[in-house]
Design a protein around this motif. Structure first.
Motif, PDB file in Angstrom:
ATOM      1  N   ILE A   8       0.837  -1.209   0.000  1.00  0.00           N
ATOM      2  CA  ILE A   8       0.000   0.000   0.000  1.00  0.00           C
ATOM      3  C   ILE A   8       0.865   1.249   0.000  1.00  0.00           C
ATOM      4  O   ILE A   8       0.591   2.221  -0.718  1.00  0.00           O
ATOM      5  CB  ILE A   8      -0.948  -0.020   1.208  1.00  0.00           C
ATOM      6  CG1 ILE A   8      -1.996  -1.121   1.037  1.00  0.00           C
ATOM      7  CG2 ILE A   8      -1.630   1.330   1.386  1.00  0.00           C
ATOM      8  CD1 ILE A   8      -2.871  -1.333   2.254  1.00  0.00           C
ATOM      9  N   ASP A   9       1.926   1.241   0.794  1.00  0.00           N
ATOM     10  CA  ASP A   9       2.832   2.390   0.823  1.00  0.00           C
ATOM     11  C   ASP A   9       3.502   2.595  -0.528  1.00  0.00           C
ATOM     12  O   ASP A   9       3.655   3.735  -0.991  1.00  0.00           O
ATOM     13  CB  ASP A   9       3.894   2.190   1.903  1.00  0.00           C
ATOM     14  CG  ASP A   9       3.298   2.212   3.306  1.00  0.00           C
ATOM     15  OD1 ASP A   9       2.205   2.800   3.464  1.00  0.00           O
ATOM     16  OD2 ASP A   9       3.911   1.648   4.222  1.00  0.00           O
ATOM     17  N   ARG A  10       3.876   1.497  -1.168  1.00  0.00           N
ATOM     18  CA  ARG A  10       4.482   1.626  -2.501  1.00  0.00           C
ATOM     19  C   ARG A  10       3.492   2.188  -3.512  1.00  0.00           C
ATOM     20  O   ARG A  10       3.857   3.018  -4.360  1.00  0.00           O
ATOM     21  CB  ARG A  10       4.993   0.263  -2.962  1.00  0.00           C
ATOM     22  CG  ARG A  10       6.257  -0.203  -2.236  1.00  0.00           C
ATOM     23  CD  ARG A  10       6.883  -1.387  -2.940  1.00  0.00           C
ATOM     24  NE  ARG A  10       6.030  -2.558  -2.885  1.00  0.00           N
ATOM     25  CZ  ARG A  10       6.048  -3.457  -1.912  1.00  0.00           C
ATOM     26  NH1 ARG A  10       6.888  -3.319  -0.898  1.00  0.00           N
ATOM     27  NH2 ARG A  10       5.243  -4.512  -1.945  1.00  0.00           N
ATOM     28  N   LEU A  11       2.218   1.764  -3.415  1.00  0.00           N
ATOM     29  CA  LEU A  11       1.206   2.289  -4.332  1.00  0.00           C
ATOM     30  C   LEU A  11       0.969   3.776  -4.103  1.00  0.00           C
ATOM     31  O   LEU A  11       0.794   4.546  -5.065  1.00  0.00           O
ATOM     32  CB  LEU A  11      -0.103   1.516  -4.160  1.00  0.00           C
ATOM     33  CG  LEU A  11      -0.115   0.074  -4.675  1.00  0.00           C
ATOM     34  CD1 LEU A  11      -1.427  -0.604  -4.325  1.00  0.00           C
ATOM     35  CD2 LEU A  11       0.119   0.034  -6.185  1.00  0.00           C
ATOM     36  N   ARG A  12       0.971   4.187  -2.828  1.00  0.00           N
ATOM     37  CA  ARG A  12       0.794   5.610  -2.539  1.00  0.00           C
ATOM     38  C   ARG A  12       1.966   6.424  -3.071  1.00  0.00           C
ATOM     39  O   ARG A  12       1.787   7.504  -3.636  1.00  0.00           O
ATOM     40  CB  ARG A  12       0.657   5.816  -1.034  1.00  0.00           C
ATOM     41  CG  ARG A  12      -0.673   5.331  -0.473  1.00  0.00           C
ATOM     42  CD  ARG A  12      -0.728   5.498   1.031  1.00  0.00           C
ATOM     43  NE  ARG A  12      -2.018   5.058   1.576  1.00  0.00           N
ATOM     44  CZ  ARG A  12      -2.289   4.979   2.864  1.00  0.00           C
ATOM     45  NH1 ARG A  12      -1.362   5.341   3.761  1.00  0.00           N
ATOM     46  NH2 ARG A  12      -3.476   4.566   3.278  1.00  0.00           N
ATOM     47  N   GLY A  13       3.163   5.891  -2.874  1.00  0.00           N
ATOM     48  CA  GLY A  13       4.332   6.585  -3.419  1.00  0.00           C
ATOM     49  C   GLY A  13       4.279   6.678  -4.931  1.00  0.00           C
ATOM     50  O   GLY A  13       4.631   7.712  -5.507  1.00  0.00           O
ATOM     51  N   LEU A  14       3.809   5.594  -5.572  1.00  0.00           N
ATOM     52  CA  LEU A  14       3.678   5.628  -7.026  1.00  0.00           C
ATOM     53  C   LEU A  14       2.635   6.643  -7.467  1.00  0.00           C
ATOM     54  O   LEU A  14       2.834   7.368  -8.461  1.00  0.00           O
ATOM     55  CB  LEU A  14       3.296   4.233  -7.528  1.00  0.00           C
ATOM     56  CG  LEU A  14       3.106   4.068  -9.037  1.00  0.00           C
ATOM     57  CD1 LEU A  14       4.396   4.409  -9.783  1.00  0.00           C
ATOM     58  CD2 LEU A  14       2.660   2.653  -9.367  1.00  0.00           C
ATOM     59  N   GLN A  15       1.521   6.729  -6.720  1.00  0.00           N
ATOM     60  CA  GLN A  15       0.487   7.709  -7.058  1.00  0.00           C
ATOM     61  C   GLN A  15       1.008   9.130  -6.931  1.00  0.00           C
ATOM     62  O   GLN A  15       0.756   9.987  -7.793  1.00  0.00           O
ATOM     63  CB  GLN A  15      -0.726   7.502  -6.152  1.00  0.00           C
ATOM     64  CG  GLN A  15      -1.886   8.451  -6.447  1.00  0.00           C
ATOM     65  CD  GLN A  15      -3.060   8.219  -5.527  1.00  0.00           C
ATOM     66  OE1 GLN A  15      -2.997   7.376  -4.630  1.00  0.00           O
ATOM     67  NE2 GLN A  15      -4.124   8.963  -5.733  1.00  0.00           N
TER      68      GLN A  15
END
Length: 219
Positions: free
Chosen positions: A84-91
């Motif tokens: 989830i943290d990686r997805l937020r960073g990607l967003q």
């Protein structure tokens, strides 16, 4: 040791003695009495009960074995949080890339098409003696109307004079003289700062849950 276990052990010893008698070379099955056969059956049934009792106690062992499963579930939760943290960073990175791309598209110093568009727009506004901020319509957005009301009176009067002159030239199908066109400053802003201030105030009021200062009505 409790009494049922002592009984089972005694019966087991006796059964082993009977089994030895049965397996002796000189011993035949006729020498085995019915009581000894009954003892063998009792011992076998007792061993079956002990096995069933062990199976009933197996949930405790399963409970002890649940430790690795719980640790694996915690690892899965940590992995999900990491994803989830990686997805937020990607967003966030995609939003930053989109913002930088938008700025590049409208920046005449970096984009050739934006520079060409600005040149054409400057030429057309200079022909009628207008500024870019003169094109903002107060009837289209009430924030523009509020910003114009906050500007000094001489600034608003100069805006109105430019608009009247542009309408007069458009009705006559004429342009300003060349020397006057060279004196024009189409992109000198007088409205953007006040308009940004009004929009920030409205956003703050909305965040605080206050009612808007004005609502849209038909002109």
């Amino acid at each position: 040791m409790d009494k049922p276990t002592e009984e089972v052990m005694g019966k087991s010893a006796y059964a082993y003695e009977v089994f030895d008698k049965m397996t002796e070379p000189t011993l035949t099955t006729d020498r085995v009495s019915d009581s000894e056969v009954n003892v063998l059956e009792v011992v076998q049934s007792s061993e079956g009960e002990e096995a069933e009792r062990g199976e009933e106690e197996s949930p405790a062992m399963e409970f002890l074995e649940e430790g690795p499963v719980a640790s694996e579930s915690k690892e899965e939760v940590n992995e999900n949080k990491g994803s989830i943290d990686r997805l937020r960073g990607l967003q966030l990175s995609l939003e930053a890339m989109a913002s930088s791309l938008t700025k590049w598209l409208v920046d005449p110093r970096k984009n050739w098409f934006a520079a060409k568009h600005k040149k054409v727009l400057t030429q057309r506004l200079s022909r009628y003696g207008l500024r870019y901020d003169d094109l903002y319509d107060p009837y289209y957005d009430l924030d523009i109307k509020e910003a114009l009301n906050r500007l000094p009176r001489e600034v608003v009067d100069a805006r109105n004079q430019r608009l009247k002159r542009a309408m007069d030239l458009s009705m006559k199908h004429e342009y300003l003289p060349e020397h006057l066109q060279a004196m024009q400053t189409p992109f000198r802003s007088y409205l953007q700062d006040m308009l940004a201030l009004v929009k920030r105030e409205n956003a703050e009021r909305e965040a605080l849950g206050a009612l808007p200062l004005y609502q849209r009505t038909l002109p």
